[in-house]
Design a protein around this motif. Structure first.
Motif, PDB file in Angstrom:
ATOM      1  N   MET A 146       0.839  -1.205   0.000  1.00 14.04           N
ATOM      2  CA  MET A 146       0.000   0.000   0.000  1.00 14.04           C
ATOM      3  C   MET A 146       0.871   1.251   0.000  1.00 14.04           C
ATOM      4  O   MET A 146       0.609   2.218  -0.738  1.00 14.04           O
ATOM      5  CB  MET A 146      -0.919  -0.020   1.224  1.00 14.04           C
ATOM      6  CG  MET A 146      -1.914  -1.166   1.216  1.00 14.04           C
ATOM      7  SD  MET A 146      -2.799  -1.347   2.785  1.00 14.04           S
ATOM      8  CE  MET A 146      -3.868   0.083   2.724  1.00 14.04           C
ATOM      9  N   LEU A 147       1.919   1.247   0.814  1.00 11.05           N
ATOM     10  CA  LEU A 147       2.829   2.390   0.856  1.00 11.05           C
ATOM     11  C   LEU A 147       3.529   2.566  -0.489  1.00 11.05           C
ATOM     12  O   LEU A 147       3.696   3.695  -0.977  1.00 11.05           O
ATOM     13  CB  LEU A 147       3.866   2.199   1.973  1.00 11.05           C
ATOM     14  CG  LEU A 147       4.925   3.300   2.099  1.00 11.05           C
ATOM     15  CD1 LEU A 147       4.282   4.631   2.468  1.00 11.05           C
ATOM     16  CD2 LEU A 147       5.978   2.917   3.138  1.00 11.05           C
ATOM     17  N   ASP A 148       3.940   1.457  -1.102  1.00 13.99           N
ATOM     18  CA  ASP A 148       4.638   1.529  -2.386  1.00 13.99           C
ATOM     19  C   ASP A 148       3.743   2.117  -3.472  1.00 13.99           C
ATOM     20  O   ASP A 148       4.205   2.904  -4.311  1.00 13.99           O
ATOM     21  CB  ASP A 148       5.128   0.140  -2.809  1.00 13.99           C
ATOM     22  CG  ASP A 148       6.285  -0.352  -1.940  1.00 13.99           C
ATOM     23  OD1 ASP A 148       6.747   0.425  -1.087  1.00 13.99           O
ATOM     24  OD2 ASP A 148       6.696  -1.513  -2.104  1.00 13.99           O
ATOM     25  N   ARG A 149       2.466   1.732  -3.488  1.00 13.59           N
ATOM     26  CA  ARG A 149       1.548   2.302  -4.480  1.00 13.59           C
ATOM     27  C   ARG A 149       1.352   3.800  -4.243  1.00 13.59           C
ATOM     28  O   ARG A 149       1.279   4.585  -5.178  1.00 13.59           O
ATOM     29  CB  ARG A 149       0.210   1.565  -4.451  1.00 13.59           C
ATOM     30  CG  ARG A 149       0.277   0.155  -5.011  1.00 13.59           C
ATOM     31  CD  ARG A 149      -1.110  -0.377  -5.354  1.00 13.59           C
ATOM     32  NE  ARG A 149      -1.962  -0.505  -4.186  1.00 13.59           N
ATOM     33  CZ  ARG A 149      -2.016  -1.581  -3.415  1.00 13.59           C
ATOM     34  NH1 ARG A 149      -1.232  -2.607  -3.665  1.00 13.59           N
ATOM     35  NH2 ARG A 149      -2.846  -1.624  -2.388  1.00 13.59           N
ATOM     36  N   PHE A 150       1.275   4.181  -2.973  1.00 11.96           N
ATOM     37  CA  PHE A 150       1.134   5.594  -2.639  1.00 11.96           C
ATOM     38  C   PHE A 150       2.380   6.366  -3.077  1.00 11.96           C
ATOM     39  O   PHE A 150       2.288   7.509  -3.536  1.00 11.96           O
ATOM     40  CB  PHE A 150       0.917   5.750  -1.127  1.00 11.96           C
ATOM     41  CG  PHE A 150       0.896   7.178  -0.660  1.00 11.96           C
ATOM     42  CD1 PHE A 150      -0.235   7.960  -0.831  1.00 11.96           C
ATOM     43  CD2 PHE A 150       2.017   7.740  -0.061  1.00 11.96           C
ATOM     44  CE1 PHE A 150      -0.256   9.284  -0.409  1.00 11.96           C
ATOM     45  CE2 PHE A 150       2.006   9.059   0.365  1.00 11.96           C
ATOM     46  CZ  PHE A 150       0.866   9.836   0.193  1.00 11.96           C
ATOM     47  N   ALA A 151       3.564   5.742  -2.950  1.00  4.35           N
ATOM     48  CA  ALA A 151       4.826   6.416  -3.280  1.00  4.35           C
ATOM     49  C   ALA A 151       4.931   6.745  -4.758  1.00  4.35           C
ATOM     50  O   ALA A 151       5.606   7.711  -5.144  1.00  4.35           O
ATOM     51  CB  ALA A 151       6.004   5.551  -2.845  1.00  4.35           C
ATOM     52  N   GLY A 152       4.314   5.952  -5.601  1.00  2.47           N
ATOM     53  CA  GLY A 152       4.252   6.293  -7.015  1.00  2.47           C
ATOM     54  C   GLY A 152       5.292   5.631  -7.897  1.00  2.47           C
ATOM     55  O   GLY A 152       5.968   4.667  -7.520  1.00  2.47           O
ATOM     56  N   LYS A 153       5.441   6.191  -9.094  1.00  6.62           N
ATOM     57  CA  LYS A 153       6.191   5.579 -10.185  1.00  6.62           C
ATOM     58  C   LYS A 153       7.672   5.392  -9.855  1.00  6.62           C
ATOM     59  O   LYS A 153       8.262   4.361 -10.177  1.00  6.62           O
ATOM     60  CB  LYS A 153       6.047   6.436 -11.441  1.00  6.62           C
ATOM     61  CG  LYS A 153       6.688   5.840 -12.675  1.00  6.62           C
ATOM     62  CD  LYS A 153       6.431   6.714 -13.897  1.00  6.62           C
ATOM     63  CE  LYS A 153       7.095   6.129 -15.144  1.00  6.62           C
ATOM     64  NZ  LYS A 153       6.876   7.005 -16.324  1.00  6.62           N
ATOM     65  N   LYS A 154       8.287   6.383  -9.209  1.00  7.34           N
ATOM     66  CA  LYS A 154       9.726   6.309  -8.937  1.00  7.34           C
ATOM     67  C   LYS A 154      10.053   5.095  -8.083  1.00  7.34           C
ATOM     68  O   LYS A 154      11.021   4.364  -8.351  1.00  7.34           O
ATOM     69  CB  LYS A 154      10.192   7.591  -8.261  1.00  7.34           C
ATOM     70  CG  LYS A 154      11.706   7.702  -8.133  1.00  7.34           C
ATOM     71  CD  LYS A 154      12.112   9.058  -7.585  1.00  7.34           C
ATOM     72  CE  LYS A 154      13.634   9.160  -7.476  1.00  7.34           C
ATOM     73  NZ  LYS A 154      14.055  10.478  -6.938  1.00  7.34           N
ATOM     74  N   LEU A 155       9.259   4.865  -7.052  1.00  8.89           N
ATOM     75  CA  LEU A 155       9.512   3.708  -6.196  1.00  8.89           C
ATOM     76  C   LEU A 155       9.207   2.412  -6.929  1.00  8.89           C
ATOM     77  O   LEU A 155       9.921   1.418  -6.765  1.00  8.89           O
ATOM     78  CB  LEU A 155       8.681   3.800  -4.917  1.00  8.89           C
ATOM     79  CG  LEU A 155       9.053   2.764  -3.842  1.00  8.89           C
ATOM     80  CD1 LEU A 155       8.989   3.361  -2.447  1.00  8.89           C
ATOM     81  CD2 LEU A 155       8.155   1.529  -3.905  1.00  8.89           C
ATOM     82  N   GLN A 371      10.433   8.644   2.722  1.00  9.82           N
ATOM     83  CA  GLN A 371       9.869   9.906   2.226  1.00  9.82           C
ATOM     84  C   GLN A 371       8.359   9.787   2.058  1.00  9.82           C
ATOM     85  O   GLN A 371       7.589  10.664   2.469  1.00  9.82           O
ATOM     86  CB  GLN A 371      10.525  10.282   0.895  1.00  9.82           C
ATOM     87  CG  GLN A 371      12.010  10.587   0.982  1.00  9.82           C
ATOM     88  CD  GLN A 371      12.647  10.734  -0.393  1.00  9.82           C
ATOM     89  OE1 GLN A 371      11.986  11.087  -1.373  1.00  9.82           O
ATOM     90  NE2 GLN A 371      13.941  10.466  -0.476  1.00  9.82           N
ATOM     91  N   ALA A 372       7.939   8.676   1.446  1.00 11.61           N
ATOM     92  CA  ALA A 372       6.498   8.468   1.230  1.00 11.61           C
ATOM     93  C   ALA A 372       5.774   8.280   2.553  1.00 11.61           C
ATOM     94  O   ALA A 372       4.626   8.728   2.706  1.00 11.61           O
ATOM     95  CB  ALA A 372       6.284   7.249   0.332  1.00 11.61           C
ATOM     96  N   ALA A 373       6.429   7.630   3.522  1.00 15.55           N
ATOM     97  CA  ALA A 373       5.791   7.362   4.817  1.00 15.55           C
ATOM     98  C   ALA A 373       5.453   8.663   5.534  1.00 15.55           C
ATOM     99  O   ALA A 373       4.376   8.810   6.127  1.00 15.55           O
ATOM    100  CB  ALA A 373       6.718   6.510   5.681  1.00 15.55           C
TER     101      ALA A 373
END
Length: 573
Positions: A146-155, A371-373
């Motif tokens: 879920m966090l990875d999807r929120f973080a977006g394309k770069k991650l 950063q996303a967290a």
């Protein structure tokens, strides 16, 4: 979005067809009317656990079918196509049947699939949330995704690079493990490989040999028929009054006609060419007839060779090519085993290099996740404030996985997993002064509802779902909190189709479509029906939800006021 749902002989539902619209659809009705049963049916449709108890008494099977409209970029489309199923006009039809014997039959767009495939596709189409749901949000192991999807394309790109190296790392590690097996097992394996190689080598197989032998066998087995056919074909052309004689006459007459009418010259030449081609073909037929020899010994040799090849196929492959490929693989394995110490050193050096690359990519992932967290925690906190949890604190904990093999890389101890070297878990302090606790262990029903809704408000755009279903997530709240929840649910429905079972009049008032679930009786059996409510009917139902028992003019006025206020709020959301 979920456009159509058909339910047959499921629990108390005999037959039910419901059409759904985009936006927020609210389902209300008396307790026991079948609201949650409809959600249970959708849960079964997307791969939930089946049971014979779902089959209506007296029926042979329960059937659920759903039609979904999807867009090009949705994950569900990729999953369906990867299963080899065609999608036409952006539509996916899921179908699930449960027989009274407990057998489950699953279909996607009419094609039979396994329950695992149905579940994978279904859960990318619909996310069902309940007060005590067991979906992603309440499963700590799903928080990283879920966090990875929120973080977006770069991650996502960094994760793909990490996973490419990780796959190679695991493959090399497996080879080292195999080579380090004890000497006795290695010796047994070498003996077995040598036996297999000797058996294959002694057969002296040639690529495609089995296919050529089958052709020759068929020809020899039908040699008498072949001889008769060739001979009769030749005799049909050669001989007095046979084909070539008549073709010769046609040629002569054609030449005579062309000498009178020059326009027939081309036709005459065509006849001449046909004659000479037939003549040449007759000579070839004669040569084939003269060369034919039936050799019973050759047929026996071929059959013996094919039997030998068949024995090898049973052990090593379905064709000569596969057998030779298998021999090549075990030859390579034999070389590795015979030189295992040298190979182990090579692989260990490769593992050392890969682990350095893997750690570098994992550290990049960790930085991006941190950063996303921070951003996710801040946004969720703002959402919780709007839901009257001003003192709540969300923290995205990024730590070390608790399970897995430990490696020491650059003097650093790490556990490599398919997702990196991080364990991600959402932690929450619902009130001031309380310690952070895992989100899954937050006990209050009202808090669970608001926290989940806040997370869904933030994450709904990153989950690529066509439909979100809230099953009584508003339980345990009232007053201003209920109004805030209603506004949040409607906010989520702007970008995603939302279906919501509710007992709160505030939520019902925000609905774009209001469906009323009614329980009746027919021929001594309970039945369930669903009907969309017109504006006046909607007001009456909300008044019933407010009063609980007796609907008065005062409660009707209150219901009208709720609907009017909701209408004013919607454009601002």
């Amino acid at each position: 979005m979920l456009a159509e749902l058909s339910i047959t002989n499921f629990a108390i539902i005999e037959q039910l067809s419901v059409s759904f619209e985009s936006g927020l659809t609210v389902l209300t009705g008396e307790t026991g009317a079948g609201k949650s049963i409809i959600i249970d049916a959708i849960g079964l449709l997307i791969g939930g656990r089946g049971s014979v108890e779902y089959v209506r008494h007296g029926a042979k099977r329960a059937e659920i079918e759903g039609l979904f409209h999807i867009d090009a970029g949705q994950i569900a489309k990729e999953k369906v196509e990867s299963a080899g199923i065609d999608i036409e006009e952006g539509m996916i039809v899921l179908r699930r049947e449960i027989t009274k014997q407990g057998k489950s039959i699953c279909r996607i767009n009419g094609k039979l699939v396994t329950l695992a495939i149905l579940r994978e596709v279904g859960q990318s189409l619909v996310d069902i949330q309940g007060q005590h749901d067991n979906q992603e949000l309440m499963q700590a192991e799903k928080h990283a995704g879920m966090l990875d999807r929120f973080a977006g394309k770069k991650l996502q790109e960094a994760l793909r690079e990490y996973q490419t190296i990780y796959t190679t790392f695991r493959s090399v590690e497996k080879k080292v493990k195999q080579l380090r097996e004890n000497d006795q097992e290695v010796a047994h394996r070498l003996d077995f490989i040598e036996y297999q190689l000797k058996e294959i080598e002694e057969a002296q197989l040639q690529p495609g040999e089995d296919e050529e032998l089958e052709k020759e066998k068929y020809k020899l087995a039908n040699s008498e028929k072949l001889f008769r056919s060739l001979k009769e074909a030749y005799e049909s052309l050669h001989g007095e009054g046979r084909g070539l004689d008549w073709a010769g006459l046609a040629m002569n007459h054609g030449e005579e006609a062309a000498s009178i009418d020059p326009d027939l010259q081309s036709l005459s030449e065509t006849i001449n060419n046909c004659y000479f081609m037939l003549e040449e073909a007759s000579y070839s037929l004669r040569d084939h007839v003269d060369s034919l020899e039936f050799d019973p010994d050759r047929l026996n040799v071929i059959e013996g060779r094919l039997d030998e090849i068949q024995q090898l196929k049973r052990k090593y492959g379905n064709s000569v090519t596969e057998i030779l490929e298998y021999a090549s693989r075990i030859e390579e394995e034999k070389d590795s085993l015979e030189n295992k110490d040298e190979r182990i050193q090579q692989y260990e050096k490769q593992l050392e290099d890969l682990s350095l690359d893997l750690l570098a990519e994992a550290e990049t992932l960790t930085d991006l996740r941190k950063q996303a967290a921070e951003k996710l925690a801040y946004e969720v906190k703002q959402e919780l404030k709007a839901l009257y949890m001003e003192k709540a604190e969300l923290f995205v904990e990024i730590g070390t996985p608790q399970k897995g093999e430990r490696y020491t890389v650059n003097s650093k101890e790490v556990i490599f997993t398919e997702q990196g070297t991080d364990r991600v878990e959402f932690m929450l302090s619902p009130n001031a002064g309380e310690p952070l606790k895992p989100l899954a262990k937050v006990a209050s029903g009202g808090e669970i509802s608001r926290i989940m809704l806040a997370m869904k408000t933030i994450l709904s755009g990153f989950q690529h779902m066509t439909s979100l279903i809230f099953d009584e997530v508003d339980t345990g709240v009232s007053g201003r909190v209920a109004q805030a929840i209603a506004e949040k649910i409607h906010h989520v429905s702007i970008d995603s189709q939302v279906l919501c079972i509710t007992h709160l009049p505030q939520v019902a008032a925000m609905a774009d479509t209001h469906l009323y679930i009614k329980k009746g009786e027919s021929e001594g059996r309970v039945t369930t029906s669903v009907a969309p409510l017109a504006e006046e009917e909607k007001v009456d139902e909300i008044a019933r939800m407010i009063s609980g028992v007796e609907v008065t003019e005062l409660t009707k006025d209150h219901a009208k006021e709720l609907v009017t206020m909701a209408g004013k709020m919607k454009p601002k959301v």
